[in-house]
Design a protein around this motif. Structure first.
Motif, short mmCIF file in Angstrom:
data_model
loop_
_atom_site.label_atom_id
_atom_site.label_comp_id
_atom_site.label_asym_id
_atom_site.label_seq_id
_atom_site.Cartn_x
_atom_site.Cartn_y
_atom_site.Cartn_z
N LEU A 245 -3.78 11.54 -4.54
CA LEU A 245 -5.22 11.69 -4.32
C LEU A 245 -5.99 10.59 -5.04
O LEU A 245 -6.93 10.01 -4.50
N LEU A 246 -5.58 10.30 -6.28
CA LEU A 246 -6.24 9.23 -7.03
C LEU A 246 -6.00 7.87 -6.38
O LEU A 246 -6.89 7.01 -6.39
N ALA A 247 -4.82 7.69 -5.81
CA ALA A 247 -4.52 6.43 -5.13
C ALA A 247 -5.44 6.24 -3.92
O ALA A 247 -5.94 5.14 -3.66
N GLY A 254 -11.90 0.32 -3.65
CA GLY A 254 -11.70 -1.12 -3.61
C GLY A 254 -10.77 -1.66 -4.68
O GLY A 254 -10.61 -2.88 -4.80
N ASP A 255 -10.11 -0.79 -5.44
CA ASP A 255 -9.20 -1.23 -6.49
C ASP A 255 -7.76 -1.12 -5.96
O ASP A 255 -7.06 -0.13 -6.20
N GLU A 260 -2.04 0.81 -5.73
CA GLU A 260 -0.61 0.55 -5.58
C GLU A 260 0.18 1.19 -6.73
O GLU A 260 1.24 1.79 -6.51
N ARG A 261 -0.34 1.08 -7.94
CA ARG A 261 0.34 1.67 -9.09
C ARG A 261 0.42 3.19 -8.97
O ARG A 261 1.46 3.80 -9.23
N LEU A 262 -0.67 3.79 -8.55
CA LEU A 262 -0.70 5.25 -8.42
C LEU A 262 0.20 5.72 -7.28
O LEU A 262 0.86 6.76 -7.39
N ASN A 263 0.23 4.97 -6.18
CA ASN A 263 1.09 5.34 -5.06
C ASN A 263 2.57 5.27 -5.43
O ASN A 263 3.37 6.11 -5.01
N TRP A 267 5.07 8.41 -5.25
CA TRP A 267 6.30 8.36 -4.46
C TRP A 267 7.50 8.78 -5.29
O TRP A 267 8.38 9.50 -4.83
N LEU A 268 7.55 8.34 -6.55
CA LEU A 268 8.67 8.70 -7.43
C LEU A 268 8.71 10.21 -7.68
O LEU A 268 9.78 10.81 -7.78
N LEU A 269 7.54 10.82 -7.78
CA LEU A 269 7.47 12.24 -8.12
C LEU A 269 7.66 13.14 -6.90
O LEU A 269 8.24 14.23 -7.02
N CYS A 270 7.17 12.72 -5.75
CA CYS A 270 7.12 13.61 -4.58
C CYS A 270 8.04 13.20 -3.44
O CYS A 270 8.46 14.04 -2.65
#
Length: 301
Positions: A245-247, A254-255, A260-263, A267-270
């Motif tokens: 959601l934060l991603a 626009g960040d 990308e870092r949040l995604n 992905w690693l967690l879910c």
């Protein structure tokens, strides 16, 4: 389908193949139940008081033997009046464990408990609290929201600590059905009260979801590092959902680097399947609810 009575409930709880009919929640029914509980208790207390006064006045006439019998009847009446609430209060704690293991059995107990009279107001409201959890886990979000709204109109008395959990369920259910006004109102109430650490984490998760759904992306990613420190305390699945959601919020703000870092963390967690499920339609999280859901953290009290 059969109507609720004690024999049908017990057979259903044993797995006897009977499907019970619990009516859809409505405020008027709850109000009538609470009113009848009050009248029955008031009438019972009045009757016991009248018998006691009668006993005091006629004690010299009745004699010692009759006096003892009257006192026994008074004690039995008092114990009988309070035994229903004592029994139901004990079962409330037990049914919270059954909610995870056997929701249908829990619903059977709820049906039986709601038919009892007279109940103290807070006891009846806590039975409805358990019903809200059941409906929420069934993803009947309109019904769970309606139950929570109805229960929250009353003082919860000794169960006031459950108010935060009811507000969390109401917030998430409102987001699921896109009732953003109710979601905002319940979140505001949550931020105005003292909550436990677990409830604070759930509150933050729902706040982020609300901000992303309403397009307030700047607020969603504000103080991102502090938020992530708290989010990491959530179970892995919930933690990954919030990262996703934060991603989405960061990308729309626009960040791209932050997104990308949040995604990657999400992905690693879910895993990829879950991440794809939380995309454009943020309101529908494929049943992976934050509060009391099938894959969520159990906050049942």
């Amino acid at each position: 389908m059969k109507r609720v009575n004690e024999d049908n409930v017990k057979e259903a709880m044993r797995g006897g193949g009977i499907k019970l009919t619990l009516p859809r929640f409505n405020d008027e029914l709850l109000r009538k139940q609470i009113t009848w509980d009050g009248w029955i208790r008031w009438g019972s207390f009045t009757t016991l008081a009248a018998i006691f006064v009668w006993f005091i006045v006629l004690n010299p006439v009745l004699g010692a033997g009759s006096s003892g019998l009257v006192m026994i009847l008074l004690i039995m009446g008092w114990l009988g009046l309070n035994s229903i609430n004592a029994k139901t209060g004990r079962e409330l704690a037990q049914v919270s464990m059954v909610l995870d293991q056997d929701p249908k059995r829990a619903e059977g107990w709820i049906a039986l408990a709601l038919a009892r009279k007279p109940l103290l107001r807070w006891v009846r409201l806590m039975i409805y609290h358990r019903l809200a959890i059941v409906r929420h886990r069934e993803q009947d979000f309109a019904e769970s929201a309606a139950i929570c709204r109805g229960v929250l109109e009353y003082s919860l008395g000794p169960a006031e600590a459950s108010r935060a959990h009811l507000l969390l369920i109401l917030t998430e259910a409102s987001l699921e059905i896109r009732d953003m006004g109710t979601a905002y109102s319940s979140l505001s109430q949550l931020y105005g009260m003292k909550v436990s650490l677990v409830e604070a984490l759930q509150r933050l998760s729902l706040q982020i979801r609300y901000e992303v759904m309403t397009g307030n992306y700047g607020a969603a990613v504000a103080n991102i590092e502090s938020k992530l420190e708290l989010v990491e305390l959530l179970p892995a699945m919930q933690c990954g959902i919030v990262h996703r959601l934060l991603a989405i919020g960061a990308e729309r703000y626009g960040d791209r680097e932050l997104a990308e870092r949040l995604n990657k963390r999400a992905w690693l967690l879910c895993g990829d399947k879950v991440i794809r499920g939380i995309g454009e339609d943020i309101a529908n999280s494929k049943g992976m609810t934050m509060v009391g859901g099938e894959k969520g953290l159990n906050l049942g009290k």
